[in-house]
Design a protein around this motif. Sequence first.
Motif, mmCIF file in Angstrom:
data_model
loop_
_atom_site.group_PDB
_atom_site.id
_atom_site.type_symbol
_atom_site.label_atom_id
_atom_site.label_comp_id
_atom_site.label_asym_id
_atom_site.label_seq_id
_atom_site.Cartn_x
_atom_site.Cartn_y
_atom_site.Cartn_z
ATOM 1 N N TRP A 93 -0.301 -12.382 50.647
ATOM 2 C CA TRP A 93 -0.315 -13.821 50.878
ATOM 3 C C TRP A 93 -1.216 -14.563 49.901
ATOM 4 C CZ3 TRP A 93 -4.741 -16.478 51.938
ATOM 5 C CH2 TRP A 93 -5.835 -15.751 52.380
ATOM 6 N N LEU A 94 -2.370 -13.994 49.559
ATOM 7 C CA LEU A 94 -3.297 -14.693 48.669
ATOM 8 C C LEU A 94 -2.735 -14.776 47.249
ATOM 9 C CD1 LEU A 94 -5.941 -16.176 48.387
ATOM 10 C CD2 LEU A 94 -7.072 -13.978 47.969
ATOM 11 N N LYS A 95 -2.103 -13.711 46.785
ATOM 12 C CA LYS A 95 -1.462 -13.757 45.458
ATOM 13 C C LYS A 95 -0.366 -14.822 45.428
ATOM 14 C CE LYS A 95 -2.108 -8.904 44.360
ATOM 15 N NZ LYS A 95 -1.461 -7.592 44.287
ATOM 16 N N ILE A 96 0.449 -14.841 46.474
ATOM 17 C CA ILE A 96 1.525 -15.835 46.558
ATOM 18 C C ILE A 96 0.932 -17.243 46.537
ATOM 19 C CG2 ILE A 96 3.342 -16.779 48.057
ATOM 20 C CD1 ILE A 96 3.734 -13.817 49.042
ATOM 21 N N HIS A 97 -0.114 -17.450 47.317
ATOM 22 C CA HIS A 97 -0.772 -18.757 47.374
ATOM 23 C C HIS A 97 -1.303 -19.163 45.994
ATOM 24 C CE1 HIS A 97 -3.063 -22.076 49.032
ATOM 25 N NE2 HIS A 97 -4.166 -21.587 48.492
ATOM 26 N N ILE A 98 -2.019 -18.267 45.351
ATOM 27 C CA ILE A 98 -2.595 -18.574 44.034
ATOM 28 C C ILE A 98 -1.496 -18.880 43.021
ATOM 29 C CG2 ILE A 98 -3.826 -17.568 42.065
ATOM 30 C CD1 ILE A 98 -5.553 -16.029 44.182
ATOM 31 N N ILE A 99 -0.506 -18.012 42.926
ATOM 32 C CA ILE A 99 0.561 -18.202 41.940
ATOM 33 C C ILE A 99 1.300 -19.510 42.184
ATOM 34 C CG2 ILE A 99 2.794 -17.303 41.151
ATOM 35 C CD1 ILE A 99 1.566 -14.440 41.651
ATOM 36 N N CYS A 100 1.694 -19.738 43.416
ATOM 37 C CA CYS A 100 2.466 -20.947 43.731
ATOM 38 C C CYS A 100 1.683 -22.229 43.478
ATOM 39 C CB CYS A 100 2.941 -20.901 45.173
ATOM 40 S SG CYS A 100 4.241 -19.689 45.477
ATOM 41 N N LEU A 101 0.429 -22.249 43.909
ATOM 42 C CA LEU A 101 -0.330 -23.489 43.772
ATOM 43 C C LEU A 101 -0.751 -23.756 42.327
ATOM 44 C CD1 LEU A 101 -0.867 -25.422 46.197
ATOM 45 C CD2 LEU A 101 -0.200 -23.159 46.874
ATOM 46 N N VAL A 102 -1.075 -22.716 41.571
ATOM 47 C CA VAL A 102 -1.409 -22.930 40.154
ATOM 48 C C VAL A 102 -0.164 -23.393 39.400
ATOM 49 C CG1 VAL A 102 -2.158 -21.810 38.006
ATOM 50 C CG2 VAL A 102 -3.414 -21.391 40.127
ATOM 51 N N LEU A 153 -6.216 -14.552 39.857
ATOM 52 C CA LEU A 153 -5.633 -13.316 40.392
ATOM 53 C C LEU A 153 -6.601 -12.147 40.256
ATOM 54 C CD1 LEU A 153 -1.925 -13.675 39.247
ATOM 55 C CD2 LEU A 153 -2.800 -13.763 41.600
ATOM 56 N N ARG A 154 -7.341 -12.114 39.168
ATOM 57 C CA ARG A 154 -8.345 -11.053 38.998
ATOM 58 C C ARG A 154 -9.537 -11.280 39.910
ATOM 59 N NH1 ARG A 154 -9.560 -8.960 33.209
ATOM 60 N NH2 ARG A 154 -10.494 -7.445 34.577
ATOM 61 N N LYS A 155 -9.984 -12.516 40.003
ATOM 62 C CA LYS A 155 -11.168 -12.828 40.811
ATOM 63 C C LYS A 155 -10.936 -12.520 42.290
ATOM 64 C CE LYS A 155 -14.491 -16.407 41.888
ATOM 65 N NZ LYS A 155 -15.029 -17.714 41.589
ATOM 66 N N TYR A 156 -9.739 -12.799 42.781
ATOM 67 C CA TYR A 156 -9.455 -12.628 44.212
ATOM 68 C C TYR A 156 -8.503 -11.477 44.490
ATOM 69 C CZ TYR A 156 -11.804 -17.071 44.554
ATOM 70 O OH TYR A 156 -12.736 -18.067 44.477
ATOM 71 N N ARG A 157 -8.533 -10.468 43.613
ATOM 72 C CA ARG A 157 -7.661 -9.316 43.885
ATOM 73 C C ARG A 157 -8.161 -8.577 45.124
ATOM 74 N NH1 ARG A 157 -10.306 -7.756 39.048
ATOM 75 N NH2 ARG A 157 -11.652 -5.978 39.385
ATOM 76 N N LYS A 158 -7.272 -7.847 45.734
ATOM 77 C CA LYS A 158 -7.476 -7.254 47.056
ATOM 78 C C LYS A 158 -8.800 -6.497 47.200
ATOM 79 C CE LYS A 158 -5.264 -4.317 50.408
ATOM 80 N NZ LYS A 158 -4.183 -3.438 50.728
#
Length: 162
Positions: A93-102, A153-158
């Motif tokens: 979900w966090l990757k999807i959020h980051i990619i979509c919003l950026v 994506l790197r900063k907030y990776r799992k």
Amino acid sequence: MEILKEIISWTHIISATLSLIFGAIVLIGKKGDLKHRKLGIYYFYAMLANNLTALVILNAMGKWFFPHWLAVACLIVIIPGIIAVKRKWTKHWLKIHIICLVISYYLLVGGAINEAFLHIKNLRPLIINNDPIVGITHMIAQLIFIGLLIYYLRKYRKNKIE
């Protein structure tokens, strides 16, 4: 009919401006706190208004053209981006959020670049004559947003957030 066009136009301009402001604060500010969440929701609603009004604004020829499809694309990325953070239905979900919003903010900035070249008197001949500076400006924006995507994506990776 003219008053309706004015209302739509001003709604588009105001919501685009608010989207630029809210999005910039969210993009560069601290993530995950109450301010981020509140401004993120404001950004989402301003973007909805911006893109929905863009869909009904016609070009000088009275028909849809390329920017209308960018508004559709923006709606396609912003809606799952907000749903991902609200529902957290997948471990990504966090990757999807980051990619979509950026990406949504990149589309907004790209639209602002086009509007600048179209509406600023000294820049207009550049877009009309297909001057390379227009493409170079967009390429610089793309590179900046690709950099932001990689950074977040790197900063907030799992393994860093769990």
